[in-house]
Write a protein that holds these residues in place. Structure first.
Motif, short mmCIF file in Angstrom:
data_model
loop_
_atom_site.label_atom_id
_atom_site.label_comp_id
_atom_site.label_asym_id
_atom_site.label_seq_id
_atom_site.Cartn_x
_atom_site.Cartn_y
_atom_site.Cartn_z
N GLY A 115 21.40 65.31 -3.97
CA GLY A 115 20.52 66.12 -4.66
C GLY A 115 19.11 66.25 -4.33
N ILE A 116 18.28 67.10 -4.89
CA ILE A 116 16.96 67.22 -4.85
C ILE A 116 16.24 67.24 -6.41
N ASN A 117 15.02 66.73 -6.34
CA ASN A 117 14.43 66.08 -7.83
C ASN A 117 13.01 66.45 -7.78
N TYR A 118 12.66 66.75 -8.89
CA TYR A 118 11.02 66.87 -9.32
C TYR A 118 10.86 65.92 -10.55
N GLN A 119 9.65 65.43 -10.44
CA GLN A 119 9.51 64.16 -11.45
C GLN A 119 7.91 64.44 -11.86
N LEU A 120 7.65 64.50 -13.08
CA LEU A 120 6.14 64.25 -13.48
C LEU A 120 6.11 63.44 -14.51
N ASN A 121 5.15 62.71 -14.38
CA ASN A 121 4.71 61.60 -15.23
C ASN A 121 3.27 61.84 -15.79
N LEU A 122 2.82 61.67 -17.01
CA LEU A 122 1.58 61.77 -17.51
C LEU A 122 1.23 60.54 -18.40
N SER A 123 0.55 59.73 -17.89
CA SER A 123 0.17 58.25 -18.36
C SER A 123 -1.40 58.36 -18.96
N ASP A 124 -1.12 57.92 -20.45
CA ASP A 124 -2.55 57.55 -21.25
C ASP A 124 -2.46 56.09 -21.20
N ILE A 142 23.81 59.56 -3.47
CA ILE A 142 24.55 58.29 -4.40
C ILE A 142 25.98 58.08 -3.82
N TYR A 143 26.52 57.15 -3.73
CA TYR A 143 27.62 56.99 -3.21
C TYR A 143 28.09 55.81 -4.44
N ARG A 144 29.07 56.15 -5.35
CA ARG A 144 29.65 55.39 -6.26
C ARG A 144 30.68 54.70 -5.63
N VAL A 145 30.52 53.23 -5.70
CA VAL A 145 31.55 52.34 -5.08
C VAL A 145 32.76 52.01 -5.99
N SER A 146 32.22 52.08 -7.30
CA SER A 146 33.23 51.70 -8.20
C SER A 146 32.61 52.37 -9.78
N ASP A 147 33.37 52.18 -10.73
CA ASP A 147 33.02 52.77 -12.15
C ASP A 147 31.70 52.15 -12.57
N SER A 148 31.57 50.71 -11.89
CA SER A 148 30.45 49.79 -12.72
C SER A 148 29.15 49.77 -11.36
N TRP A 172 4.40 58.98 0.81
CA TRP A 172 5.86 58.98 1.49
C TRP A 172 6.53 57.89 0.86
N PHE A 173 7.75 57.87 0.37
CA PHE A 173 8.37 56.67 0.26
C PHE A 173 10.01 56.80 0.51
N LEU A 174 10.56 55.77 0.44
CA LEU A 174 12.15 55.61 0.71
C LEU A 174 12.35 54.27 -0.04
N SER A 175 13.42 54.63 -0.89
CA SER A 175 14.14 53.65 -1.74
C SER A 175 15.52 53.42 -1.60
N VAL A 176 16.04 52.03 -1.72
CA VAL A 176 17.43 51.87 -1.71
C VAL A 176 17.72 50.86 -2.75
N TYR A 177 18.63 51.34 -3.54
CA TYR A 177 18.82 50.81 -4.75
C TYR A 177 20.50 50.35 -4.66
N TYR A 178 20.79 49.27 -5.43
CA TYR A 178 22.22 49.08 -5.57
C TYR A 178 22.29 48.75 -7.20
N ASN A 179 23.27 49.56 -7.75
CA ASN A 179 23.03 49.43 -9.21
C ASN A 179 24.48 48.73 -9.76
N LEU A 180 24.60 47.63 -10.62
CA LEU A 180 25.71 47.22 -11.03
C LEU A 180 25.43 47.24 -12.58
N LYS A 181 26.33 47.74 -13.49
CA LYS A 181 26.54 47.52 -14.94
C LYS A 181 27.48 46.52 -15.32
#
Length: 185
Positions: A115-124, A142-148, A172-181
């Motif tokens: 995917g391609i994404n655009y994000q805007l944050n406005l902080s006060d 995103i690679y889904r390993v399992s349901d969780s 510039w940034f590069l991020s790698v995440y592993y998500n586990l529910k």
């Protein structure tokens, strides 16, 4: 772990806990109310601070609304709005944030999404005179390993402006995440 290629003295470790209530509003829309705690620790000894010392503890209450619109059987447009009240220690980091996010996602095959994404944050900031406008434009895989669990790779660039002249969001940034529910009720 956050690591900087050219400014290693700013490297830090982060731990985050999140609990929330999710509600499906319609087949395409949802809302969520959640509480998040993040803690940030020095990765290296810097001046009077030792590696492992905590430099920020932040609690946030967030209300978000999201929507998913299918463009065809594999292509989806996701849109998202979130309001967040962040209470920090030290308290000069406490702030209110409005976030907007748009994402175009394509499912190559069952477990793989790009995917391609655009994000805007406005902080006060609530305890000092500071306002930030922060943008991110990035791609993801995103690679889904399992349901969780899933792996998430993100790369792109950020830019923005702040009333604090010492803040520079251009990078510039590069991020790698592993998500586990763990647990879902």
């Amino acid at each position: 772990m956050i690591r900087y290629m050219e400014q290693s003295r700013f490297n830090y470790n982060q731990i985050s806990f999140n609990v929330g209530i999710y509600q499906q509003l319609s087949p395409r829309m949802y809302a969520e109310l959640d509480f998040n705690n993040q803690q940030f620790f020095y990765a290296n000894s810097v001046g009077r601070f030792q590696a492992g010392d905590r430099f920020l503890d932040e609690n946030a209450v967030r209300l978000s609304v999201g929507r998913r619109d299918p463009l065809n059987s594999r292509l989806f447009l996701d849109s998202f709005y979130e309001f967040s009240a962040n209470f920090s220690e030290p308290n000069n980091r406490s702030r209110l944030i409005n976030s907007f996010w748009v994402s175009l996602n394509y499912y190559l095959q069952e477990p793989l999404q790009i995917g391609i994404n655009y994000q805007l944050n406005l902080s006060d900031f609530t305890q000092r005179q500071r306002d930030d406008q922060y943008h991110r434009l990035f791609g993801h895989v995103i690679y889904r390993v399992s349901d969780s669990s899933s792996f998430n790779l993100q790369s792109g660039f950020s830019f923005g402006d702040s009333t604090d002249r010492n803040i520079n969001f251009d990078s510039w940034f590069l991020s790698v995440y592993y998500n586990l529910k763990i647990g879902e009720f």
